[in-house]
Design a protein around this motif. Structure first.
Motif, PDB file in Angstrom:
ATOM      1  N   SER A 275     -21.644 -61.371   4.584  1.00  0.00           N
ATOM      2  CA  SER A 275     -20.328 -61.455   5.248  1.00  0.00           C
ATOM      3  C   SER A 275     -20.057 -60.208   6.081  1.00  0.00           C
ATOM      4  O   SER A 275     -18.965 -59.619   6.001  1.00  0.00           O
ATOM      5  CB  SER A 275     -19.237 -61.658   4.205  1.00  0.00           C
ATOM      6  OG  SER A 275     -19.458 -62.818   3.441  1.00  0.00           O
ATOM      7  N   LEU A 276     -21.017 -59.828   6.874  1.00  0.00           N
ATOM      8  CA  LEU A 276     -20.890 -58.593   7.644  1.00  0.00           C
ATOM      9  C   LEU A 276     -19.794 -58.703   8.701  1.00  0.00           C
ATOM     10  O   LEU A 276     -19.568 -59.773   9.286  1.00  0.00           O
ATOM     11  CB  LEU A 276     -22.226 -58.246   8.292  1.00  0.00           C
ATOM     12  CG  LEU A 276     -23.239 -57.625   7.317  1.00  0.00           C
ATOM     13  CD1 LEU A 276     -24.660 -57.738   7.872  1.00  0.00           C
ATOM     14  CD2 LEU A 276     -22.888 -56.177   7.046  1.00  0.00           C
ATOM     15  N   LYS A 277     -19.136 -57.574   8.913  1.00  0.00           N
ATOM     16  CA  LYS A 277     -18.046 -57.477   9.873  1.00  0.00           C
ATOM     17  C   LYS A 277     -18.406 -56.451  10.944  1.00  0.00           C
ATOM     18  O   LYS A 277     -19.210 -55.545  10.695  1.00  0.00           O
ATOM     19  CB  LYS A 277     -16.775 -57.020   9.159  1.00  0.00           C
ATOM     20  CG  LYS A 277     -16.369 -57.861   7.964  1.00  0.00           C
ATOM     21  CD  LYS A 277     -15.173 -57.255   7.245  1.00  0.00           C
ATOM     22  CE  LYS A 277     -14.774 -58.061   6.021  1.00  0.00           C
ATOM     23  NZ  LYS A 277     -13.608 -57.458   5.319  1.00  0.00           N
ATOM     24  N   PRO A 278     -17.803 -56.557  12.115  1.00  0.00           N
ATOM     25  CA  PRO A 278     -18.076 -55.547  13.147  1.00  0.00           C
ATOM     26  C   PRO A 278     -17.820 -54.116  12.664  1.00  0.00           C
ATOM     27  O   PRO A 278     -18.532 -53.188  13.065  1.00  0.00           O
ATOM     28  CB  PRO A 278     -17.103 -55.942  14.271  1.00  0.00           C
ATOM     29  CG  PRO A 278     -16.941 -57.418  14.104  1.00  0.00           C
ATOM     30  CD  PRO A 278     -16.948 -57.645  12.615  1.00  0.00           C
ATOM     31  N   GLU A 279     -16.854 -53.933  11.800  1.00  0.00           N
ATOM     32  CA  GLU A 279     -16.556 -52.585  11.300  1.00  0.00           C
ATOM     33  C   GLU A 279     -17.617 -52.060  10.330  1.00  0.00           C
ATOM     34  O   GLU A 279     -17.556 -50.899   9.905  1.00  0.00           O
ATOM     35  CB  GLU A 279     -15.175 -52.537  10.635  1.00  0.00           C
ATOM     36  CG  GLU A 279     -14.923 -53.615   9.595  1.00  0.00           C
ATOM     37  CD  GLU A 279     -14.178 -54.814  10.173  1.00  0.00           C
ATOM     38  OE1 GLU A 279     -14.532 -55.259  11.299  1.00  0.00           O
ATOM     39  OE2 GLU A 279     -13.282 -55.324   9.466  1.00  0.00           O
ATOM     40  N   ASP A 280     -18.584 -52.899   9.964  1.00  0.00           N
ATOM     41  CA  ASP A 280     -19.710 -52.429   9.156  1.00  0.00           C
ATOM     42  C   ASP A 280     -20.784 -51.772  10.025  1.00  0.00           C
ATOM     43  O   ASP A 280     -21.767 -51.235   9.496  1.00  0.00           O
ATOM     44  CB  ASP A 280     -20.341 -53.585   8.377  1.00  0.00           C
ATOM     45  CG  ASP A 280     -19.424 -54.158   7.315  1.00  0.00           C
ATOM     46  OD1 ASP A 280     -19.377 -55.396   7.184  1.00  0.00           O
ATOM     47  OD2 ASP A 280     -18.755 -53.360   6.623  1.00  0.00           O
ATOM     48  N   THR A 281     -20.612 -51.826  11.328  1.00  0.00           N
ATOM     49  CA  THR A 281     -21.570 -51.198  12.231  1.00  0.00           C
ATOM     50  C   THR A 281     -21.631 -49.695  11.981  1.00  0.00           C
ATOM     51  O   THR A 281     -20.613 -49.004  12.005  1.00  0.00           O
ATOM     52  CB  THR A 281     -21.177 -51.459  13.696  1.00  0.00           C
ATOM     53  OG1 THR A 281     -21.266 -52.858  13.953  1.00  0.00           O
ATOM     54  CG2 THR A 281     -22.089 -50.698  14.648  1.00  0.00           C
ATOM     55  N   ALA A 282     -22.829 -49.207  11.706  1.00  0.00           N
ATOM     56  CA  ALA A 282     -23.004 -47.797  11.369  1.00  0.00           C
ATOM     57  C   ALA A 282     -24.493 -47.515  11.163  1.00  0.00           C
ATOM     58  O   ALA A 282     -25.306 -48.456  11.091  1.00  0.00           O
ATOM     59  CB  ALA A 282     -22.250 -47.447  10.094  1.00  0.00           C
ATOM     60  N   VAL A 283     -24.817 -46.249  11.071  1.00  0.00           N
ATOM     61  CA  VAL A 283     -26.135 -45.852  10.589  1.00  0.00           C
ATOM     62  C   VAL A 283     -26.035 -45.746   9.071  1.00  0.00           C
ATOM     63  O   VAL A 283     -25.151 -45.059   8.558  1.00  0.00           O
ATOM     64  CB  VAL A 283     -26.582 -44.511  11.197  1.00  0.00           C
ATOM     65  CG1 VAL A 283     -27.939 -44.096  10.604  1.00  0.00           C
ATOM     66  CG2 VAL A 283     -26.675 -44.619  12.712  1.00  0.00           C
ATOM     67  N   TYR A 284     -26.918 -46.436   8.396  1.00  0.00           N
ATOM     68  CA  TYR A 284     -26.924 -46.456   6.933  1.00  0.00           C
ATOM     69  C   TYR A 284     -28.009 -45.519   6.424  1.00  0.00           C
ATOM     70  O   TYR A 284     -29.175 -45.619   6.823  1.00  0.00           O
ATOM     71  CB  TYR A 284     -27.150 -47.875   6.430  1.00  0.00           C
ATOM     72  CG  TYR A 284     -25.914 -48.727   6.558  1.00  0.00           C
ATOM     73  CD1 TYR A 284     -25.462 -49.146   7.805  1.00  0.00           C
ATOM     74  CD2 TYR A 284     -25.174 -49.101   5.433  1.00  0.00           C
ATOM     75  CE1 TYR A 284     -24.306 -49.902   7.933  1.00  0.00           C
ATOM     76  CE2 TYR A 284     -24.033 -49.861   5.551  1.00  0.00           C
ATOM     77  CZ  TYR A 284     -23.595 -50.260   6.801  1.00  0.00           C
ATOM     78  OH  TYR A 284     -22.440 -51.006   6.920  1.00  0.00           O
ATOM     79  N   TYR A 285     -27.600 -44.615   5.541  1.00  0.00           N
ATOM     80  CA  TYR A 285     -28.494 -43.600   5.002  1.00  0.00           C
ATOM     81  C   TYR A 285     -28.732 -43.830   3.515  1.00  0.00           C
ATOM     82  O   TYR A 285     -27.812 -44.138   2.758  1.00  0.00           O
ATOM     83  CB  TYR A 285     -27.889 -42.206   5.180  1.00  0.00           C
ATOM     84  CG  TYR A 285     -27.723 -41.774   6.609  1.00  0.00           C
ATOM     85  CD1 TYR A 285     -26.540 -42.004   7.296  1.00  0.00           C
ATOM     86  CD2 TYR A 285     -28.755 -41.116   7.280  1.00  0.00           C
ATOM     87  CE1 TYR A 285     -26.370 -41.611   8.611  1.00  0.00           C
ATOM     88  CE2 TYR A 285     -28.601 -40.707   8.596  1.00  0.00           C
ATOM     89  CZ  TYR A 285     -27.398 -40.961   9.250  1.00  0.00           C
ATOM     90  OH  TYR A 285     -27.243 -40.556  10.555  1.00  0.00           O
ATOM     91  N   CYS A 286     -29.962 -43.610   3.130  1.00  0.00           N
ATOM     92  CA  CYS A 286     -30.339 -43.677   1.722  1.00  0.00           C
ATOM     93  C   CYS A 286     -30.270 -42.270   1.127  1.00  0.00           C
ATOM     94  O   CYS A 286     -30.686 -41.298   1.764  1.00  0.00           O
ATOM     95  CB  CYS A 286     -31.759 -44.224   1.618  1.00  0.00           C
ATOM     96  SG  CYS A 286     -32.464 -44.225  -0.039  1.00  0.00           S
ATOM     97  N   ASN A 287     -29.756 -42.188  -0.081  1.00  0.00           N
ATOM     98  CA  ASN A 287     -29.692 -40.922  -0.799  1.00  0.00           C
ATOM     99  C   ASN A 287     -30.376 -41.083  -2.146  1.00  0.00           C
ATOM    100  O   ASN A 287     -30.130 -42.061  -2.863  1.00  0.00           O
ATOM    101  CB  ASN A 287     -28.240 -40.496  -0.994  1.00  0.00           C
ATOM    102  CG  ASN A 287     -28.120 -39.211  -1.787  1.00  0.00           C
ATOM    103  OD1 ASN A 287     -28.000 -39.225  -3.007  1.00  0.00           O
ATOM    104  ND2 ASN A 287     -28.183 -38.094  -1.096  1.00  0.00           N
TER     105      ASN A 287
END
Length: 121
Positions: free
Chosen positions: A84-96
């Motif tokens: 259910s992705l939304k436009p506001e989920d747009t980002a660079v996703y980083y793993c920690n």
């Protein structure tokens, strides 16, 4: 050193799904917590979800019910299933990754270089 490497980002339409993966390699004695963070343009990096070695999870309120974090301890890999992705989920996703490189060392945080997720029609 521990090197987390993310994969699985890309372009998806609103309402769609993506699955991110992050595999940690290098000199690893034990991995404690693993997690996902994200940073949108012009914004600070924020926590998305974390998971302990025992499987306890924690989610940001804005992803609860839509994202699921999981891990495969045998593969030193953490996943993020995003629905259910939304436009506001747009980002660079980083793993920690919070890991120890020796039995006597303290845990340290290691970051991947990120994978871009774009939600757009």
């Amino acid at each position: 050193q521990v090197q987390p490497v993310e994969s699985g980002g890309g372009l998806v339409q609103p309402g769609g799904s993506l699955r991110l993966s992050c595999a940690a390699s290098g000199r690893i004695f034990i991995i404690n917590a693993m997690g996902w963070y994200r940073q949108a343009p012009g914004k600070e990096r924020e926590l998305v979800a974390t998971i302990t070695s025992g499987g306890s999870t924690n989610y940001a309120d804005f992803v609860k019910g839509r994202f699921t974090i999981s891990r495969d301890n045998a593969k030193n890999t953490v996943y993020l299933q995003m629905n259910s992705l939304k436009p506001e989920d747009t980002a660079v996703y980083y793993c920690n990754v919070d890991a120890r490189t020796e039995w006597y060392s303290v845990g340290m945080n290691y970051w991947g270089t990120g994978t871009l997720v774009t939600v757009s029609s």
